[in-house]
Design a protein around this motif. Structure first.
Motif, PDB file in Angstrom:
ATOM      1  N   LEU A  11       0.827  -1.207   0.000  1.00 56.12           N
ATOM      2  CA  LEU A  11       0.000   0.000   0.000  1.00 56.12           C
ATOM      3  C   LEU A  11       0.860   1.256   0.000  1.00 56.12           C
ATOM      4  O   LEU A  11       0.513   2.261  -0.616  1.00 56.12           O
ATOM      5  N   GLY A  12       1.998   1.187   0.681  1.00 53.29           N
ATOM      6  CA  GLY A  12       2.861   2.361   0.773  1.00 53.29           C
ATOM      7  C   GLY A  12       3.742   2.562  -0.434  1.00 53.29           C
ATOM      8  O   GLY A  12       4.283   3.653  -0.638  1.00 53.29           O
ATOM      9  N   ASN A  13       3.899   1.536  -1.273  1.00 53.97           N
ATOM     10  CA  ASN A  13       4.808   1.636  -2.411  1.00 53.97           C
ATOM     11  C   ASN A  13       4.111   1.709  -3.771  1.00 53.97           C
ATOM     12  O   ASN A  13       4.758   2.019  -4.764  1.00 53.97           O
ATOM     13  N   PHE A  14       2.826   1.429  -3.796  1.00 55.62           N
ATOM     14  CA  PHE A  14       2.100   1.428  -5.061  1.00 55.62           C
ATOM     15  C   PHE A  14       0.767   2.144  -4.881  1.00 55.62           C
ATOM     16  O   PHE A  14       0.277   2.337  -3.783  1.00 55.62           O
ATOM     17  N   ASN A  15       0.194   2.512  -6.010  1.00 59.04           N
ATOM     18  CA  ASN A  15      -1.089   3.217  -5.988  1.00 59.04           C
ATOM     19  C   ASN A  15      -2.225   2.211  -5.810  1.00 59.04           C
ATOM     20  O   ASN A  15      -3.006   1.963  -6.711  1.00 59.04           O
ATOM     21  N   LEU A  16      -2.297   1.625  -4.597  1.00 61.30           N
ATOM     22  CA  LEU A  16      -3.290   0.594  -4.312  1.00 61.30           C
ATOM     23  C   LEU A  16      -4.234   1.070  -3.202  1.00 61.30           C
ATOM     24  O   LEU A  16      -3.806   1.757  -2.274  1.00 61.30           O
ATOM     25  N   ALA A  17      -5.488   0.667  -3.301  1.00 57.81           N
ATOM     26  CA  ALA A  17      -6.478   1.000  -2.276  1.00 57.81           C
ATOM     27  C   ALA A  17      -6.970  -0.285  -1.627  1.00 57.81           C
ATOM     28  O   ALA A  17      -7.246  -1.270  -2.312  1.00 57.81           O
ATOM     29  N   LEU A  18      -7.083  -0.290  -0.300  1.00 56.10           N
ATOM     30  CA  LEU A  18      -7.578  -1.447   0.437  1.00 56.10           C
ATOM     31  C   LEU A  18      -9.108  -1.435   0.414  1.00 56.10           C
ATOM     32  O   LEU A  18      -9.741  -0.518   0.917  1.00 56.10           O
ATOM     33  N   ILE A  19      -9.681  -2.491  -0.175  1.00 54.61           N
ATOM     34  CA  ILE A  19     -11.132  -2.569  -0.336  1.00 54.61           C
ATOM     35  C   ILE A  19     -11.762  -3.492   0.700  1.00 54.61           C
ATOM     36  O   ILE A  19     -12.853  -3.242   1.207  1.00 54.61           O
ATOM     37  N   ALA A  20     -11.075  -4.573   1.037  1.00 47.20           N
ATOM     38  CA  ALA A  20     -11.620  -5.559   1.975  1.00 47.20           C
ATOM     39  C   ALA A  20     -10.483  -6.313   2.648  1.00 47.20           C
ATOM     40  O   ALA A  20      -9.318  -6.191   2.273  1.00 47.20           O
ATOM     41  N   GLY A  21     -10.835  -7.114   3.661  1.00 46.29           N
ATOM     42  CA  GLY A  21      -9.854  -7.972   4.322  1.00 46.29           C
ATOM     43  C   GLY A  21      -8.812  -7.237   5.142  1.00 46.29           C
ATOM     44  O   GLY A  21      -7.652  -7.650   5.209  1.00 46.29           O
ATOM     45  N   GLU A  22      -9.244  -6.164   5.805  1.00 46.09           N
ATOM     46  CA  GLU A  22      -8.288  -5.353   6.577  1.00 46.09           C
ATOM     47  C   GLU A  22      -7.621  -6.157   7.695  1.00 46.09           C
ATOM     48  O   GLU A  22      -6.477  -5.875   8.071  1.00 46.09           O
ATOM     49  N   ASP A  23      -8.291  -7.186   8.199  1.00 42.57           N
ATOM     50  CA  ASP A  23      -7.715  -8.000   9.282  1.00 42.57           C
ATOM     51  C   ASP A  23      -6.430  -8.719   8.861  1.00 42.57           C
ATOM     52  O   ASP A  23      -5.611  -9.076   9.716  1.00 42.57           O
ATOM     53  N   GLY A  24      -6.251  -8.919   7.541  1.00 49.22           N
ATOM     54  CA  GLY A  24      -5.071  -9.654   7.080  1.00 49.22           C
ATOM     55  C   GLY A  24      -3.984  -8.781   6.494  1.00 49.22           C
ATOM     56  O   GLY A  24      -3.086  -9.280   5.804  1.00 49.22           O
ATOM     57  N   ILE A  25      -4.038  -7.494   6.784  1.00 50.27           N
ATOM     58  CA  ILE A  25      -3.094  -6.557   6.174  1.00 50.27           C
ATOM     59  C   ILE A  25      -1.651  -6.820   6.609  1.00 50.27           C
ATOM     60  O   ILE A  25      -0.700  -6.421   5.947  1.00 50.27           O
ATOM     61  N   ASN A  26      -1.477  -7.523   7.745  1.00 49.86           N
ATOM     62  CA  ASN A  26      -0.131  -7.842   8.227  1.00 49.86           C
ATOM     63  C   ASN A  26       0.345  -9.220   7.783  1.00 49.86           C
ATOM     64  O   ASN A  26       1.374  -9.703   8.269  1.00 49.86           O
ATOM     65  N   ARG A  27      -0.385  -9.849   6.862  1.00 51.16           N
ATOM     66  CA  ARG A  27       0.048 -11.157   6.369  1.00 51.16           C
ATOM     67  C   ARG A  27       1.396 -11.026   5.648  1.00 51.16           C
ATOM     68  O   ARG A  27       1.650 -10.048   4.942  1.00 51.16           O
ATOM     69  N   GLU A  28       2.215 -12.063   5.821  1.00 53.36           N
ATOM     70  CA  GLU A  28       3.549 -12.033   5.228  1.00 53.36           C
ATOM     71  C   GLU A  28       3.528 -12.600   3.812  1.00 53.36           C
ATOM     72  O   GLU A  28       2.894 -13.615   3.543  1.00 53.36           O
ATOM     73  N   ILE A  29       4.217 -11.913   2.913  1.00 48.71           N
ATOM     74  CA  ILE A  29       4.402 -12.404   1.542  1.00 48.71           C
ATOM     75  C   ILE A  29       5.728 -13.153   1.521  1.00 48.71           C
ATOM     76  O   ILE A  29       6.776 -12.590   1.838  1.00 48.71           O
ATOM     77  N   ILE A  30       5.706 -14.417   1.141  1.00 50.55           N
ATOM     78  CA  ILE A  30       6.911 -15.246   1.264  1.00 50.55           C
ATOM     79  C   ILE A  30       7.568 -15.561  -0.078  1.00 50.55           C
ATOM     80  O   ILE A  30       8.617 -16.206  -0.118  1.00 50.55           O
ATOM     81  N   THR A  31       6.980 -15.126  -1.182  1.00 48.70           N
ATOM     82  CA  THR A  31       7.568 -15.394  -2.489  1.00 48.70           C
ATOM     83  C   THR A  31       7.325 -14.222  -3.426  1.00 48.70           C
ATOM     84  O   THR A  31       6.352 -13.480  -3.275  1.00 48.70           O
ATOM     85  N   SER A  32       8.229 -14.070  -4.397  1.00 48.03           N
ATOM     86  CA  SER A  32       8.077 -12.981  -5.373  1.00 48.03           C
ATOM     87  C   SER A  32       7.166 -13.390  -6.534  1.00 48.03           C
ATOM     88  O   SER A  32       6.791 -12.548  -7.348  1.00 48.03           O
ATOM     89  N   ASP A  33       6.816 -14.673  -6.585  1.00 51.25           N
ATOM     90  CA  ASP A  33       5.936 -15.140  -7.664  1.00 51.25           C
ATOM     91  C   ASP A  33       4.516 -14.626  -7.456  1.00 51.25           C
ATOM     92  O   ASP A  33       3.990 -14.641  -6.342  1.00 51.25           O
ATOM     93  N   ILE A  34       3.907 -14.197  -8.550  1.00 55.87           N
ATOM     94  CA  ILE A  34       2.527 -13.704  -8.515  1.00 55.87           C
ATOM     95  C   ILE A  34       1.674 -14.608  -9.391  1.00 55.87           C
ATOM     96  O   ILE A  34       2.072 -14.988 -10.490  1.00 55.87           O
ATOM     97  N   SER A  35       0.492 -14.967  -8.901  1.00 55.58           N
ATOM     98  CA  SER A  35      -0.382 -15.894  -9.616  1.00 55.58           C
ATOM     99  C   SER A  35      -1.591 -15.164 -10.205  1.00 55.58           C
ATOM    100  O   SER A  35      -2.165 -14.280  -9.566  1.00 55.58           O
ATOM    101  N   ARG A  36      -1.952 -15.548 -11.436  1.00 51.81           N
ATOM    102  CA  ARG A  36      -3.205 -15.086 -12.026  1.00 51.81           C
ATOM    103  C   ARG A  36      -4.141 -16.292 -12.048  1.00 51.81           C
ATOM    104  O   ARG A  36      -3.943 -17.230 -12.831  1.00 51.81           O
ATOM    105  N   PRO A  37      -5.135 -16.316 -11.177  1.00 48.60           N
ATOM    106  CA  PRO A  37      -5.966 -17.521 -10.978  1.00 48.60           C
ATOM    107  C   PRO A  37      -6.989 -17.740 -12.088  1.00 48.60           C
ATOM    108  O   PRO A  37      -8.199 -17.692 -11.855  1.00 48.60           O
ATOM    109  N   GLY A  38      -6.467 -18.002 -13.287  1.00 46.34           N
ATOM    110  CA  GLY A  38      -7.374 -18.233 -14.413  1.00 46.34           C
ATOM    111  C   GLY A  38      -8.030 -19.593 -14.356  1.00 46.34           C
ATOM    112  O   GLY A  38      -9.256 -19.710 -14.379  1.00 46.34           O
ATOM    113  N   ILE A  39      -7.203 -20.637 -14.241  1.00 50.28           N
ATOM    114  CA  ILE A  39      -7.765 -21.993 -14.206  1.00 50.28           C
ATOM    115  C   ILE A  39      -8.569 -22.222 -12.928  1.00 50.28           C
ATOM    116  O   ILE A  39      -9.532 -22.992 -12.905  1.00 50.28           O
ATOM    117  N   GLU A  40      -8.205 -21.510 -11.858  1.00 49.60           N
ATOM    118  CA  GLU A  40      -8.958 -21.639 -10.601  1.00 49.60           C
ATOM    119  C   GLU A  40     -10.383 -21.110 -10.767  1.00 49.60           C
ATOM    120  O   GLU A  40     -11.309 -21.579 -10.092  1.00 49.60           O
TER     121      GLU A  40
END
Length: 312
Positions: A11-40
């Protein structure tokens, strides 16, 4: 030193707005890979990479909106797991209420971006890869000389900082003194920077700590630089044979990258700053295909061959 990146950092580094899930804002990101859930979105979650940041673009959202309410609820519930660090929705698209409800229920942050999907995934990936890049720290000085990142190393007291000061006085830019933090941001790229505590500072024995930016201006410093050349300063050893032609190319391995290295003997009367400037310019010439040592060797070989022919 392992990097810790949390969803709130985005949120502090990109032009992003928090819409939902504020309780998980402190969740840790453990990988640089980003997924696009198309098949999901089709309902296939067997190999769902739930630990990755999820990015929903126009394609995924269009498919999602064509589903029945029951299917939407199922997909949203499966997307929002207890370890998913967040879901980014790009292009400023409207976010379905069902997805917001499930995100709030599971505590998975939904981040809204007005930018195109490719731009968002590119910037997020670059940011995360830089954060998770292999890291080390080396005792030395990093200076930007004619656009070449030169890491000056050597035992304590050999004159690294004094040489860096003269280089700065000659118009070059200081990156780091004493401790250089190095990250391998690509398979062949090392980026060096200064620890925040000593950024822009230079320690000169007998004078103390000076602020290079305050003394010489903002143009005399830079925050980070790719390392291209290592200069090893060592006290002159009369018994050691030093390279006089430059045909032998030595390297230094830092993390997984081999960097060209030159050893310069130090003794009174030698202008180290000028020698290092020439080393940086010579490095640039070599990258352009001009190698003075090889040219000299070829001339010498030609001359010897001509003399042998004349004798015959």
């Amino acid at each position: 030193m392992a990097a810790v990146v949390r969803t709130k950092d985005l949120l502090g580094n990109f032009n992003l707005a928090l819409i939902a899930g504020e309780d998980g804002i402190n969740r840790e990101i453990i990988t640089s890979d980003i997924s696009r859930p198309g098949i999901e979105m089709t309902g296939y979650f067997q190999y769902y990479p739930k630990e990755r940041l999820q990015l929903i673009g126009r394609t995924e959202m269009t498919y999602f909106l064509d589903l029945s309410d029951e299917q939407k609820r199922d997909r949203a519930r499966n997307l929002c797991t207890d370890v998913t660090p967040g879901i980014v929705v790009s292009r400023g698209m409207d976010i379905p209420e069902i997805l917001i409800e499930e995100a709030n229920e599971a505590g998975v942050p939904i981040l809204h971006s007005p930018r195109k999907t490719t731009r968002v995934i590119s910037r997020l990936t670059n940011y995360l890869e830089a954060k998770f890049a292999p890291f080390t720290a080396i005792h030395g000085v990093l200076v930007d000389i004619y656009g070449v990142g030169v890491l000056i190393i050597g035992q304590s007291g050999v004159g690294k900082s004094e040489t860096a000061l003269e280089l700065v006085k000659n118009g070059h830019r200081l990156v780091a003194d004493d401790s250089v933090e190095i990250r391998q941001e690509d398979y062949d790229s090392l980026i060096g920077n200064s620890p925040p505590l000593i950024e822009h500072l230079l320690e000169i024995r007998g004078l103390g700590i000076i602020n290079v930016m305050t003394l010489f201006g903002a143009g005399a410093v830079r925050s980070r630089k790719r390392i291209s050349l290592v200069i090893n300063l060592e006290n002159w050893d009369e018994k050691k044979q030093y390279d006089r032609l430059g045909l032998d190319e030595d390297t230094m391995k830092i993390l997984d990258v081999h960097i060209p290295k030159s050893t310069i003997p130090v003794r009174p009367g030698r202008n180290l700053a000028v020698i290092i400037e020439v080393a940086a310019m010579n490095y640039r010439l070599k990258r352009m295909g001009v190698n003075a040592a090889e040219e000299f060797s070829e001339r010498l070989t030609t001359m010897i061959e001509d003399e042998q022919k004349n004798e015959d």
